[in-house]
Structures are given as C-alpha cells and as structure tokens.
Scaffold this motif. Structure first.
Motif, PDB file in Angstrom:
ATOM      1  N   CYS A 103       0.848  -1.205   0.000  1.00  0.00           N
ATOM      2  CA  CYS A 103       0.000   0.000   0.000  1.00  0.00           C
ATOM      3  C   CYS A 103       0.878   1.248   0.000  1.00  0.00           C
ATOM      4  CB  CYS A 103      -0.908   0.034   1.228  1.00  0.00           C
ATOM      5  SG  CYS A 103      -2.136  -1.289   1.319  1.00  0.00           S
ATOM      6  N   ASN A 104       2.005   1.146   0.708  1.00  0.00           N
ATOM      7  CA  ASN A 104       2.903   2.289   0.838  1.00  0.00           C
ATOM      8  C   ASN A 104       3.649   2.596  -0.444  1.00  0.00           C
ATOM      9  OD1 ASN A 104       2.581   2.859   3.783  1.00  0.00           O
ATOM     10  ND2 ASN A 104       3.143   0.702   3.839  1.00  0.00           N
ATOM     11  N   GLY A 105       3.714   1.657  -1.371  1.00  0.00           N
ATOM     12  CA  GLY A 105       4.359   1.911  -2.650  1.00  0.00           C
ATOM     13  C   GLY A 105       3.721   3.089  -3.373  1.00  0.00           C
ATOM     14  N   CYS A 106       2.435   3.328  -3.093  1.00  0.00           N
ATOM     15  CA  CYS A 106       1.737   4.471  -3.694  1.00  0.00           C
ATOM     16  C   CYS A 106       1.382   5.555  -2.675  1.00  0.00           C
ATOM     17  CB  CYS A 106       0.464   4.001  -4.394  1.00  0.00           C
ATOM     18  SG  CYS A 106       0.784   3.061  -5.896  1.00  0.00           S
ATOM     19  N   HIS A 107       1.054   5.164  -1.452  1.00  0.00           N
ATOM     20  CA  HIS A 107       0.600   6.151  -0.462  1.00  0.00           C
ATOM     21  C   HIS A 107       1.743   6.817   0.302  1.00  0.00           C
ATOM     22  CE1 HIS A 107      -3.793   5.615  -0.697  1.00  0.00           C
ATOM     23  NE2 HIS A 107      -3.469   4.416  -1.153  1.00  0.00           N
ATOM     24  N   ALA A 108       2.855   6.115   0.464  1.00  0.00           N
ATOM     25  CA  ALA A 108       4.038   6.660   1.151  1.00  0.00           C
ATOM     26  C   ALA A 108       5.279   6.059   0.481  1.00  0.00           C
ATOM     27  CB  ALA A 108       3.997   6.327   2.635  1.00  0.00           C
ATOM     28  N   ASN A 129       4.748  10.902   6.146  1.00  0.00           N
ATOM     29  CA  ASN A 129       3.737  11.951   5.982  1.00  0.00           C
ATOM     30  C   ASN A 129       3.964  12.805   4.740  1.00  0.00           C
ATOM     31  OD1 ASN A 129       2.987  10.970   8.483  1.00  0.00           O
ATOM     32  ND2 ASN A 129       2.587  12.982   9.338  1.00  0.00           N
ATOM     33  N   GLU A 130       5.126  12.689   4.120  1.00  0.00           N
ATOM     34  CA  GLU A 130       5.365  13.437   2.873  1.00  0.00           C
ATOM     35  C   GLU A 130       4.509  12.890   1.740  1.00  0.00           C
ATOM     36  OE1 GLU A 130       9.576  13.418   2.050  1.00  0.00           O
ATOM     37  OE2 GLU A 130      10.027  14.162   4.059  1.00  0.00           O
ATOM     38  N   SER A 131       3.976  11.697   1.926  1.00  0.00           N
ATOM     39  CA  SER A 131       3.103  11.058   0.937  1.00  0.00           C
ATOM     40  C   SER A 131       3.786  11.013  -0.429  1.00  0.00           C
ATOM     41  CB  SER A 131       1.756  11.779   0.870  1.00  0.00           C
ATOM     42  OG  SER A 131       1.118  11.749   2.130  1.00  0.00           O
ATOM     43  N   VAL A 132       3.122  11.520  -1.456  1.00  0.00           N
ATOM     44  CA  VAL A 132       3.695  11.517  -2.813  1.00  0.00           C
ATOM     45  C   VAL A 132       4.315  12.895  -3.026  1.00  0.00           C
ATOM     46  CG1 VAL A 132       3.256  11.099  -5.251  1.00  0.00           C
ATOM     47  CG2 VAL A 132       1.885   9.924  -3.528  1.00  0.00           C
ATOM     48  N   GLU A 145       6.152  -0.482 -18.900  1.00  0.00           N
ATOM     49  CA  GLU A 145       4.946  -0.221 -19.690  1.00  0.00           C
ATOM     50  C   GLU A 145       4.069  -1.459 -19.864  1.00  0.00           C
ATOM     51  OE1 GLU A 145       5.012   2.326 -23.039  1.00  0.00           O
ATOM     52  OE2 GLU A 145       6.689   3.507 -22.264  1.00  0.00           O
ATOM     53  N   SER A 146       4.598  -2.635 -19.555  1.00  0.00           N
ATOM     54  CA  SER A 146       3.782  -3.846 -19.644  1.00  0.00           C
ATOM     55  C   SER A 146       2.971  -4.058 -18.376  1.00  0.00           C
ATOM     56  CB  SER A 146       4.672  -5.075 -19.888  1.00  0.00           C
ATOM     57  OG  SER A 146       5.453  -5.355 -18.740  1.00  0.00           O
ATOM     58  N   LYS A 147       3.220  -3.225 -17.364  1.00  0.00           N
ATOM     59  CA  LYS A 147       2.563  -3.394 -16.062  1.00  0.00           C
ATOM     60  C   LYS A 147       2.293  -2.022 -15.454  1.00  0.00           C
ATOM     61  CE  LYS A 147       3.425  -5.298 -11.525  1.00  0.00           C
ATOM     62  NZ  LYS A 147       4.461  -5.587 -10.568  1.00  0.00           N
ATOM     63  N   LEU A 148       1.384  -1.272 -16.023  1.00  0.00           N
ATOM     64  CA  LEU A 148       1.113   0.086 -15.539  1.00  0.00           C
ATOM     65  C   LEU A 148       0.100   0.054 -14.393  1.00  0.00           C
ATOM     66  CD1 LEU A 148       1.050   2.012 -18.929  1.00  0.00           C
ATOM     67  CD2 LEU A 148       2.840   2.029 -17.181  1.00  0.00           C
ATOM     68  N   TYR A 149       0.511  -0.551 -13.289  1.00  0.00           N
ATOM     69  CA  TYR A 149      -0.296  -0.599 -12.079  1.00  0.00           C
ATOM     70  C   TYR A 149       0.626  -0.958 -10.910  1.00  0.00           C
ATOM     71  CZ  TYR A 149      -0.184  -5.614 -13.138  1.00  0.00           C
ATOM     72  OH  TYR A 149       0.226  -6.894 -13.440  1.00  0.00           O
ATOM     73  N   ASN A 150       0.140  -0.703  -9.687  1.00  0.00           N
ATOM     74  CA  ASN A 150       0.850  -1.082  -8.464  1.00  0.00           C
ATOM     75  C   ASN A 150       2.312  -0.638  -8.439  1.00  0.00           C
ATOM     76  OD1 ASN A 150      -1.608  -2.347  -8.170  1.00  0.00           O
ATOM     77  ND2 ASN A 150      -0.788  -4.288  -7.497  1.00  0.00           N
ATOM     78  N   PHE A 151       2.548   0.640  -8.565  1.00  0.00           N
ATOM     79  CA  PHE A 151       3.863   1.267  -8.470  1.00  0.00           C
ATOM     80  C   PHE A 151       4.942   0.519  -9.257  1.00  0.00           C
ATOM     81  CE2 PHE A 151       3.153  -1.240  -4.660  1.00  0.00           C
ATOM     82  CZ  PHE A 151       4.337  -1.923  -4.441  1.00  0.00           C
ATOM     83  N   SER A 152       4.685   0.323 -10.533  1.00  0.00           N
ATOM     84  CA  SER A 152       5.632  -0.404 -11.401  1.00  0.00           C
ATOM     85  C   SER A 152       6.632   0.561 -12.024  1.00  0.00           C
ATOM     86  CB  SER A 152       4.865  -1.150 -12.489  1.00  0.00           C
ATOM     87  OG  SER A 152       4.082  -0.260 -13.246  1.00  0.00           O
TER      88      SER A 152
END
Length: 196
Positions: A103-108, A129-132, A145-152
C-alpha cells in the motif's frame, strides 16, 4: 602466428563491445528493482524533503501542499483503512503482509523505498507523511509499460530530476526529459491498482 593475431584482435573487439555496452546500460533500470523490488532499496536520506524543493519551486509547492498527493498517507480515511484493516489483516495472515506493505508503494513511496513498513502512524510526523512528494515523481527514471499498475516504476534518487520538459540544469539539480512524464502512463503506476 596469423591465427593468434586474428584471435587476439577478435577477442579485444568483443571485450571492447561488451565494455561499451556495459557502460551504456549501467545507469539503466534494474528491472528486479521496479515495483516491489524497490522495498528497502534506498534510505530516507536519498530523497530531499518537500521543504527543500519549495525554496525554489514556491508556487508548485503550495499547489502540492493542497493536493491529495500531499495527503495520500495522512488522510484520516486512509489511516483507518491502512492501520485498522490492512496492517491488522497482515498480522493475522502472514501471506497478506507484503500486500499491506505494498500500500505504501503508492501512499508513502519514500517510506516504502526506505523499507520503513509499516511506517509510523501520521501523528508521529515521520517522513511517511510526505506522501507523494516532489522527489517521488521526479526521481522516476523508468516505468514498466507492460505493467502500468501497483507502483511499477523505477526510482533513481540523486542529482537528476526527471520530468516532461528537461532543459538546462540548475545549480541544485540536473534535468532529464522522459516521454512518460508527459502522459497518463506515469499516473497509471499508482492510479491503476490490481489487488494481489
């Protein structure tokens, strides 16, 4: 004697080609270090704080502070969803723990890349807390580009900042242009989610 000379030059040529190829691709992304492979790859010190970026990029920093990108980790709803649901589920089912960390790969993302998972709760005011933050998006040097999801994505913290325009360098950092910073492909890395 001629065969030895030809063999020597052929071997020398092959070594030179391999050396040049290695130099040319030495800074390329390590595919194993994309996405989940980024967990613990860097330290917090590898990334500048948003306040540092704000010294020059005042207007952009004010816009970021008011955006959901700046609140991706410390919003009350995300805190409840993460700590009360995902982290607790990971404690009960060890197979789910990497998913909760992810979850933190995108949120933190800086916390994730520093291996600080789960990060401290927002009330502790850690770097999670700096988030993105600025350096999250502007250190992304490659995407899968073959996996454009989940912080790839692949991050390369350092002097080079990646973006849509490139151009002349500043006294603080160099600029490099990428095609994906000018497209939804960059955003898709986190705004597309596939639940494991």
């Amino acid at each position: 004697m001629k065969r030895k000379t030809i063999a020597f030059w052929a071997l020398s040529f092959c070594c030179a080609v391999i050396a040049l190829w290695t130099l040319a691709y030495a800074d390329g992304p390590d595919v194993a270090a994309m996405g989940e492979g980024l967990h613990g790859k860097y330290s917090y010190e590898d990334f500048s704080k948003p306040e540092y970026c704000a010294q020059c990029h005042v207007d952009i920093a004010r816009q970021w502070e008011q955006s959901w990108m700046a609140k991706a980790y410390d919003s009350p709803w995300d805190e409840i969803e993460y700590f009360e649901l995902a982290v607790e589920h990971g404690k009960r089912n060890p197979k789910f723990a990497p998913v909760a960390d992810g979850c933190n790969g995108c949120h933190a993302p800086i916390s994730f890349m520093a291996g600080d998972t789960p990060p401290p709760r927002p009330a502790e005011n850690s770097r999670a807390n700096e988030s993105v933050s600025c350096e999250v998006c502007h250190t992304i040097s490659a995407i899968d580009e073959s996996k454009l999801y989940n912080f790839s994505f692949f991050a390369s913290p350092g002097r080079v900042m990646y973006g849509a325009r490139g151009g002349e360098s500043s006294p603080v950092h160099d600029l490099a242009r990428t095609d994906f910073h000018d497209s939804a492909k960059l955003c898709a890395n986190c705004h597309n989610e596939q639940s494991p």
